[in-house]
Scaffold this motif. Structure first.
Motif, PDB file in Angstrom:
ATOM      1  N   ALA A   1      62.720-105.664 167.725  1.00  0.00           N
ATOM      2  CA  ALA A   1      62.086-106.792 166.982  1.00  0.00           C
ATOM      3  C   ALA A   1      60.558-106.718 166.570  1.00  0.00           C
ATOM      4  CB  ALA A   1      62.641-107.751 167.875  1.00  0.00           C
ATOM      5  N   PRO A   2      60.136-106.147 165.287  1.00  0.00           N
ATOM      6  CA  PRO A   2      58.861-105.708 164.013  1.00  0.00           C
ATOM      7  C   PRO A   2      58.513-107.667 165.079  1.00  0.00           C
ATOM      8  CG  PRO A   2      60.663-105.735 162.871  1.00  0.00           C
ATOM      9  CD  PRO A   2      61.149-106.634 163.966  1.00  0.00           C
ATOM     10  N   ALA A   3      56.920-107.205 165.564  1.00  0.00           N
ATOM     11  CA  ALA A   3      56.525-108.629 166.384  1.00  0.00           C
ATOM     12  C   ALA A   3      55.372-108.726 164.725  1.00  0.00           C
ATOM     13  CB  ALA A   3      55.031-107.368 166.825  1.00  0.00           C
ATOM     14  N   ASP A   4      54.751-110.286 165.339  1.00  0.00           N
ATOM     15  CA  ASP A   4      54.327-110.663 164.059  1.00  0.00           C
ATOM     16  C   ASP A   4      53.300-110.128 163.512  1.00  0.00           C
ATOM     17  OD1 ASP A   4      56.323-113.021 164.527  1.00  0.00           O
ATOM     18  OD2 ASP A   4      55.120-114.107 165.239  1.00  0.00           O
ATOM     19  N   VAL A   5      53.134-110.224 161.878  1.00  0.00           N
ATOM     20  CA  VAL A   5      51.807-109.781 161.557  1.00  0.00           C
ATOM     21  C   VAL A   5      50.967-111.071 160.845  1.00  0.00           C
ATOM     22  CG1 VAL A   5      50.788-107.957 160.193  1.00  0.00           C
ATOM     23  CG2 VAL A   5      52.608-107.096 161.629  1.00  0.00           C
ATOM     24  N   THR A   6      49.589-110.878 160.770  1.00  0.00           N
ATOM     25  CA  THR A   6      48.890-112.159 160.732  1.00  0.00           C
ATOM     26  C   THR A   6      48.912-112.202 159.540  1.00  0.00           C
ATOM     27  OG1 THR A   6      48.454-113.083 162.717  1.00  0.00           O
ATOM     28  CG2 THR A   6      47.289-114.085 160.269  1.00  0.00           C
ATOM     29  N   PRO A   7      49.482-112.882 158.073  1.00  0.00           N
ATOM     30  CA  PRO A   7      48.791-112.320 156.352  1.00  0.00           C
ATOM     31  C   PRO A   7      47.594-112.681 156.438  1.00  0.00           C
ATOM     32  CG  PRO A   7      51.311-113.615 156.310  1.00  0.00           C
ATOM     33  CD  PRO A   7      50.429-113.770 158.092  1.00  0.00           C
ATOM     34  N   PRO A   8      46.947-111.703 155.290  1.00  0.00           N
ATOM     35  CA  PRO A   8      45.220-112.242 155.037  1.00  0.00           C
ATOM     36  C   PRO A   8      45.198-113.062 154.090  1.00  0.00           C
ATOM     37  CG  PRO A   8      46.537-110.112 154.219  1.00  0.00           C
ATOM     38  CD  PRO A   8      47.559-110.430 155.161  1.00  0.00           C
ATOM     39  N   GLN A   9      44.652-113.929 153.468  1.00  0.00           N
ATOM     40  CA  GLN A   9      44.483-114.598 152.584  1.00  0.00           C
ATOM     41  C   GLN A   9      43.754-114.383 151.184  1.00  0.00           C
ATOM     42  OE1 GLN A   9      43.287-117.993 154.390  1.00  0.00           O
ATOM     43  NE2 GLN A   9      45.363-118.407 155.491  1.00  0.00           N
ATOM     44  N   PRO A  10      43.677-113.408 150.488  1.00  0.00           N
ATOM     45  CA  PRO A  10      43.201-113.009 149.440  1.00  0.00           C
ATOM     46  C   PRO A  10      42.643-113.760 148.530  1.00  0.00           C
ATOM     47  CG  PRO A  10      45.522-112.707 148.786  1.00  0.00           C
ATOM     48  CD  PRO A  10      45.283-113.172 150.493  1.00  0.00           C
ATOM     49  N   SER A  11      42.134-113.682 147.574  1.00  0.00           N
ATOM     50  CA  SER A  11      41.542-114.631 146.358  1.00  0.00           C
ATOM     51  C   SER A  11      42.257-114.213 144.969  1.00  0.00           C
ATOM     52  CB  SER A  11      40.262-114.199 146.318  1.00  0.00           C
ATOM     53  OG  SER A  11      40.557-112.688 145.358  1.00  0.00           O
ATOM     54  N   PRO A  12      42.273-115.730 144.410  1.00  0.00           N
ATOM     55  CA  PRO A  12      43.077-115.490 143.905  1.00  0.00           C
ATOM     56  C   PRO A  12      43.531-114.243 142.623  1.00  0.00           C
ATOM     57  CG  PRO A  12      42.157-117.665 143.389  1.00  0.00           C
ATOM     58  CD  PRO A  12      41.069-116.454 144.856  1.00  0.00           C
ATOM     59  N   ALA A  13      42.441-113.439 142.555  1.00  0.00           N
ATOM     60  CA  ALA A  13      42.291-112.745 141.605  1.00  0.00           C
ATOM     61  C   ALA A  13      42.675-111.224 142.550  1.00  0.00           C
ATOM     62  CB  ALA A  13      41.300-111.678 141.198  1.00  0.00           C
ATOM     63  N   ALA A  14      42.347-111.012 143.719  1.00  0.00           N
ATOM     64  CA  ALA A  14      42.795-110.456 144.783  1.00  0.00           C
ATOM     65  C   ALA A  14      44.969-109.964 145.447  1.00  0.00           C
ATOM     66  CB  ALA A  14      42.866-110.504 145.813  1.00  0.00           C
TER      67      ALA A  14
END
Length: 167
Positions: free
Chosen positions: A35-48
């Protein structure tokens, strides 16, 4: 007590009980292990974020025989290949501090994409794109590939197609 209960069961049930229990335990262990462990997604800028969403659509389904199995929570800013160990990509991260030391000291260039590199703290490596409109980090864990840099070549075409050069 258990012996008394088992002795009252018909012989075929007594013979099949231990293999059935062993099979059930094996299935539970295998499910927990893969089972894949959780990964916290980044919060990119709107452009990124726009570049990262395009990258997510362009990423390959397989990296050197490892199938894509995205982590939870589902996000267009994260992707993963393999199960244990697994390679994890995060797009739109903040500029990592390990690029501050000497970004060109241990920075491989793979298919025209320059990467900064640092240890992941577990014997593997973190690679981060440099001089691109969005930072893409690739965590290559110890033992995932014969050479820690191998998976980068599978990902560079998608990176160059979706994330332009520049800062």
């Amino acid at each position: 007590m258990v012996r008394t209960v088992l002795s009252k069961l018909p012989a075929p049930v007594r013979w099949l009980a231990p293999p059935a229990v062993l099979l059930g335990c094996t299935v539970l262990v295998a499910a927990a292990w893969s089972a894949p462990a959780d990964v916290t997604p980044p919060q990119p800028s709107p452009a990124a974020a726009g570049y990262c969403q395009a990258l997510d659509r362009a990423l390959p389904a397989d990296v050197l025989g490892h199938h894509r199995e995205d982590p939870s929570p589902a996000s267009p800013y994260t992707a993963a290949w393999g199960s244990s160990p697994r390679t994890v990509l995060r797009c739109g991260i903040e500029r990592p501090s390990y690029l501050d030391d000497d970004p060109l000291k241990n920075s491989p260039e793979v298919n025209g994409v320059q990467f900064g590199m640092g240890p992941d703290g577990n014997g593997g490596y973190l690679f981060v794109t440099t001089l691109r409109k969005a930072y893409v980090e690739i965590d290559v864990p110890k033992g995932a590939y014969p050479n820690y840099i191998d998976p980068l070549s599978s990902l560079t075409d998608a990176i160059t197609a979706t994330i332009p050069d520049g800062l």
